[in-house]
Design a protein around this motif. Structure first.
Motif, PDB file in Angstrom:
ATOM      1  N   GLU A 160      18.910 -15.941 -57.384  1.00 54.81           N
ATOM      2  CA  GLU A 160      18.916 -15.435 -58.760  1.00 54.81           C
ATOM      3  C   GLU A 160      20.035 -15.148 -59.367  1.00 54.81           C
ATOM      4  O   GLU A 160      20.899 -14.473 -58.754  1.00 54.81           O
ATOM      5  CB  GLU A 160      17.923 -13.977 -58.646  1.00 54.81           C
ATOM      6  N   CYS A 172      10.929 -11.063 -56.006  1.00 53.78           N
ATOM      7  CA  CYS A 172      10.920 -12.588 -56.063  1.00 53.78           C
ATOM      8  C   CYS A 172       9.986 -13.351 -55.110  1.00 53.78           C
ATOM      9  O   CYS A 172       9.907 -14.409 -55.588  1.00 53.78           O
ATOM     10  CB  CYS A 172      12.741 -12.793 -56.182  1.00 53.78           C
ATOM     11  N   ASP A 193      16.464 -16.033 -52.344  1.00 53.81           N
ATOM     12  CA  ASP A 193      17.406 -15.096 -52.750  1.00 53.81           C
ATOM     13  C   ASP A 193      18.273 -14.335 -51.759  1.00 53.81           C
ATOM     14  O   ASP A 193      18.595 -13.069 -52.114  1.00 53.81           O
ATOM     15  CB  ASP A 193      17.011 -14.234 -53.894  1.00 53.81           C
TER      16      ASP A 193
END
Ligand code: TIU
Length: 222
Positions: A73, A163, A25
Protein backbone atom coordinates in the motif's frame (compact mmCIF):
# COMPACT_ATOMS: atom_id res chain seq x y z
CA UNK A 1 -6.16 -31.30 -6.68
CA UNK A 2 -5.09 -30.69 -3.08
CA UNK A 3 -7.79 -30.93 -0.40
CA UNK A 4 -7.39 -29.18 2.94
CA UNK A 5 -9.81 -31.15 5.09
CA UNK A 6 -9.25 -28.98 8.16
CA UNK A 7 -10.19 -25.74 6.37
CA UNK A 8 -13.25 -23.97 7.67
CA UNK A 9 -16.19 -23.86 7.23
CA UNK A 10 -15.63 -27.02 5.16
CA UNK A 11 -12.79 -28.67 3.19
CA UNK A 12 -11.05 -26.50 0.59
CA UNK A 13 -9.84 -28.07 -2.68
CA UNK A 14 -7.45 -26.31 -5.05
CA UNK A 15 -5.25 -26.89 -8.08
CA UNK A 16 -1.75 -25.53 -7.28
CA UNK A 17 -1.15 -24.76 -10.97
CA UNK A 18 -4.13 -22.39 -10.94
CA UNK A 19 -3.36 -20.86 -7.56
CA UNK A 20 -1.40 -17.80 -6.46
CA UNK A 21 -0.33 -16.71 -2.99
CA UNK A 22 -0.96 -13.02 -2.33
CA UNK A 23 1.00 -11.56 0.57
CA UNK A 24 -0.64 -8.31 1.53
CA UNK A 25 1.32 -5.24 2.65
CA UNK A 26 4.02 -6.80 4.85
CA UNK A 27 5.76 -3.44 4.76
CA UNK A 28 7.93 -1.67 7.28
CA UNK A 29 5.26 1.07 7.47
CA UNK A 30 2.83 -1.37 9.08
CA UNK A 31 5.13 -3.76 10.95
CA UNK A 32 7.95 -1.58 12.31
CA UNK A 33 7.97 1.40 14.69
CA UNK A 34 7.97 4.86 13.13
CA UNK A 35 5.69 4.08 10.19
CA UNK A 36 2.07 4.50 9.16
CA UNK A 37 0.70 1.85 11.55
CA UNK A 38 2.30 3.42 14.60
CA UNK A 39 1.37 6.95 13.60
CA UNK A 40 -2.28 5.80 13.60
CA UNK A 41 -1.79 4.90 17.27
CA UNK A 42 -1.29 1.14 16.92
CA UNK A 43 1.07 -1.30 18.65
CA UNK A 44 2.95 -2.60 15.61
CA UNK A 45 4.70 -5.39 17.54
CA UNK A 46 1.50 -7.44 17.36
CA UNK A 47 1.99 -7.88 13.63
CA UNK A 48 5.54 -9.20 13.92
CA UNK A 49 4.31 -12.51 15.37
CA UNK A 50 3.16 -13.77 11.96
CA UNK A 51 6.46 -13.20 10.17
CA UNK A 52 7.91 -16.74 10.65
CA UNK A 53 4.69 -18.46 9.54
CA UNK A 54 4.31 -16.13 6.59
CA UNK A 55 7.92 -16.82 5.57
CA UNK A 56 7.24 -20.56 5.76
CA UNK A 57 4.08 -20.14 3.66
CA UNK A 58 6.02 -18.19 1.01
CA UNK A 59 8.74 -20.88 1.00
CA UNK A 60 6.16 -23.64 0.59
CA UNK A 61 4.60 -21.92 -2.43
CA UNK A 62 8.01 -21.19 -3.96
CA UNK A 63 9.02 -24.84 -3.53
CA UNK A 64 5.78 -26.04 -5.10
CA UNK A 65 6.07 -23.65 -8.06
CA UNK A 66 2.94 -21.73 -7.07
CA UNK A 67 3.23 -18.04 -7.90
CA UNK A 68 3.91 -15.63 -5.02
CA UNK A 69 2.62 -12.07 -5.44
CA UNK A 70 3.37 -9.29 -2.96
CA UNK A 71 1.40 -6.08 -2.50
CA UNK A 72 2.39 -2.74 -1.05
CA UNK A 73 0.00 0.00 0.00
CA UNK A 74 1.74 3.16 -1.14
CA UNK A 75 1.30 6.32 -3.15
CA UNK A 76 3.14 8.14 -5.90
CA UNK A 77 5.62 10.74 -4.62
CA UNK A 78 3.43 13.54 -6.01
CA UNK A 79 0.46 12.02 -4.11
CA UNK A 80 -1.69 12.27 -7.25
CA UNK A 81 -3.24 8.89 -6.37
CA UNK A 82 -4.04 9.89 -2.77
CA UNK A 83 -7.65 11.01 -2.37
CA UNK A 84 -8.17 13.89 0.02
CA UNK A 85 -10.55 11.68 1.99
CA UNK A 86 -7.75 9.18 2.65
CA UNK A 87 -5.13 11.76 3.60
CA UNK A 88 -7.48 13.64 5.93
CA UNK A 89 -8.90 10.58 7.72
CA UNK A 90 -8.34 10.39 11.47
CA UNK A 91 -5.93 12.43 13.50
CA UNK A 92 -2.53 10.79 13.02
CA UNK A 93 0.74 12.35 14.20
CA UNK A 94 2.01 12.07 10.63
CA UNK A 95 -0.18 11.93 7.54
CA UNK A 96 0.49 10.01 4.33
CA UNK A 97 3.22 11.88 2.46
CA UNK A 98 4.72 13.48 5.59
CA UNK A 99 8.32 12.69 6.50
CA UNK A 100 8.89 10.30 9.40
CA UNK A 101 11.82 8.20 10.64
CA UNK A 102 11.47 5.77 7.68
CA UNK A 103 11.01 8.47 5.05
CA UNK A 104 7.73 9.78 3.69
CA UNK A 105 4.78 7.84 5.09
CA UNK A 106 3.29 5.29 2.62
CA UNK A 107 5.13 6.75 -0.38
CA UNK A 108 6.62 4.47 -3.05
CA UNK A 109 10.40 4.32 -3.00
CA UNK A 110 10.72 5.27 0.68
CA UNK A 111 12.20 2.90 3.26
CA UNK A 112 8.89 2.55 5.09
CA UNK A 113 7.07 1.36 1.98
CA UNK A 114 9.49 -1.53 1.47
CA UNK A 115 8.50 -5.08 2.29
CA UNK A 116 10.24 -6.22 5.46
CA UNK A 117 13.57 -7.98 4.74
CA UNK A 118 12.42 -11.32 6.23
CA UNK A 119 9.70 -11.57 3.55
CA UNK A 120 11.48 -9.85 0.67
CA UNK A 121 10.31 -10.78 -2.83
CA UNK A 122 12.70 -12.54 -5.16
CA UNK A 123 13.76 -10.78 -8.36
CA UNK A 124 11.15 -12.68 -10.37
CA UNK A 125 8.16 -12.25 -8.06
CA UNK A 126 5.49 -9.71 -8.91
CA UNK A 127 5.04 -6.76 -6.56
CA UNK A 128 1.77 -4.85 -6.93
CA UNK A 129 1.68 -1.29 -5.59
CA UNK A 130 -1.83 -0.26 -4.63
CA UNK A 131 -3.27 3.10 -3.61
CA UNK A 132 -6.27 1.61 -1.81
CA UNK A 133 -6.94 -1.03 0.78
CA UNK A 134 -8.00 -3.62 -1.81
CA UNK A 135 -5.36 -5.03 -4.16
CA UNK A 136 -7.69 -4.98 -7.19
CA UNK A 137 -8.59 -1.29 -7.09
CA UNK A 138 -6.48 0.76 -9.57
CA UNK A 139 -3.89 -2.00 -10.08
CA UNK A 140 -2.97 -4.52 -12.81
CA UNK A 141 -3.70 -7.49 -10.50
CA UNK A 142 -6.92 -8.68 -12.18
CA UNK A 143 -5.32 -8.69 -15.66
CA UNK A 144 -2.24 -10.44 -14.36
CA UNK A 145 -4.25 -13.23 -12.71
CA UNK A 146 -6.44 -13.61 -15.78
CA UNK A 147 -3.40 -13.94 -18.07
CA UNK A 148 -2.02 -16.65 -15.81
CA UNK A 149 -5.40 -18.43 -15.64
CA UNK A 150 -5.35 -18.26 -11.86
CA UNK A 151 -8.68 -19.19 -10.27
CA UNK A 152 -7.71 -19.63 -6.61
CA UNK A 153 -6.01 -17.27 -4.19
CA UNK A 154 -4.28 -18.06 -0.92
CA UNK A 155 -4.03 -14.92 1.17
CA UNK A 156 -1.74 -13.74 3.96
CA UNK A 157 -0.56 -10.43 5.38
CA UNK A 158 -1.82 -7.38 7.20
CA UNK A 159 -4.13 -6.19 8.46
CA UNK A 160 -6.77 -8.87 8.59
CA UNK A 161 -9.83 -6.64 8.66
CA UNK A 162 -8.51 -3.83 6.47
CA UNK A 163 -6.37 -4.65 3.42
CA UNK A 164 -6.63 -8.44 3.63
CA UNK A 165 -10.38 -8.55 4.02
CA UNK A 166 -10.96 -5.84 1.39
CA UNK A 167 -8.80 -7.75 -1.10
CA UNK A 168 -10.50 -11.05 -0.30
CA UNK A 169 -13.93 -9.52 -0.87
CA UNK A 170 -12.80 -7.94 -4.13
CA UNK A 171 -11.43 -11.32 -5.25
CA UNK A 172 -14.58 -13.16 -4.18
CA UNK A 173 -16.74 -10.85 -6.29
CA UNK A 174 -14.43 -11.50 -9.25
CA UNK A 175 -14.99 -15.24 -9.00
CA UNK A 176 -11.86 -16.42 -7.20
CA UNK A 177 -11.95 -19.12 -4.54
CA UNK A 178 -10.04 -17.67 -1.59
CA UNK A 179 -8.28 -19.27 1.37
CA UNK A 180 -6.97 -17.04 4.17
CA UNK A 181 -4.18 -18.50 6.28
CA UNK A 182 -5.20 -17.80 9.87
CA UNK A 183 -1.72 -17.67 11.42
CA UNK A 184 -0.21 -15.72 8.51
CA UNK A 185 -2.50 -12.73 8.98
CA UNK A 186 -2.78 -10.32 11.90
CA UNK A 187 -4.55 -7.21 13.08
CA UNK A 188 -3.70 -4.45 15.52
CA UNK A 189 -7.01 -5.46 17.18
CA UNK A 190 -7.35 -9.15 18.21
CA UNK A 191 -11.15 -8.93 18.31
CA UNK A 192 -11.25 -7.61 14.75
CA UNK A 193 -9.13 -10.53 13.53
CA UNK A 194 -11.45 -13.03 15.19
CA UNK A 195 -14.53 -11.29 13.82
CA UNK A 196 -13.08 -11.12 10.31
CA UNK A 197 -12.24 -14.83 10.23
CA UNK A 198 -15.75 -15.58 11.49
CA UNK A 199 -17.49 -13.39 8.91
CA UNK A 200 -15.40 -14.70 6.01
CA UNK A 201 -16.44 -18.30 6.60
CA UNK A 202 -20.00 -17.59 7.82
CA UNK A 203 -23.04 -18.53 5.72
CA UNK A 204 -21.21 -21.39 4.02
CA UNK A 205 -17.98 -19.53 3.12
CA UNK A 206 -19.75 -16.37 1.96
CA UNK A 207 -16.35 -14.73 1.35
CA UNK A 208 -14.08 -17.78 1.46
CA UNK A 209 -12.26 -20.29 3.63
CA UNK A 210 -9.69 -20.10 6.41
CA UNK A 211 -7.11 -22.65 7.54
CA UNK A 212 -4.02 -22.90 9.73
CA UNK A 213 -0.71 -23.01 7.87
CA UNK A 214 0.12 -26.45 9.31
CA UNK A 215 -3.10 -27.85 7.87
CA UNK A 216 -2.38 -26.42 4.41
CA UNK A 217 1.15 -27.79 4.55
CA UNK A 218 0.06 -31.25 5.71
CA UNK A 219 -2.48 -31.48 2.89
CA UNK A 220 0.00 -30.22 0.28
CA UNK A 221 3.09 -32.16 1.35
CA UNK A 222 1.34 -35.38 2.34
N1 TIU B 1 -4.81 0.60 9.40
C1 TIU B 1 -4.84 -0.69 9.09
O1 TIU B 1 -5.21 -1.53 9.89
N2 TIU B 1 -4.44 -1.09 7.86
C2 TIU B 1 -4.11 -0.30 6.79
O2 TIU B 1 -4.23 0.91 6.80
N3 TIU B 1 -3.63 -0.94 5.67
C3 TIU B 1 -3.51 -2.31 5.55
O3 TIU B 1 -4.23 -3.08 6.20
N4 TIU B 1 -2.54 -2.77 4.76
Amino acid sequence: MIKVDAARPFPFAFDPAKTALIVIDMQRDFVEPGGFGETLGNDVKRLQAIVPTTAALIDLCRNKGTEVIHTRECHRPDLSDLPRAKRDRGNPELRIGDTGPMGRILVAGEVGAEIIPALAPTDTERVIDKPGKGAFYATPLADHLSQRQITTLVLAGVTTEVCVQTTMREANDRGFDCLLIEDATESYFPAFKTATLDMIRAQGAIVGWTARFADLKAAWCG
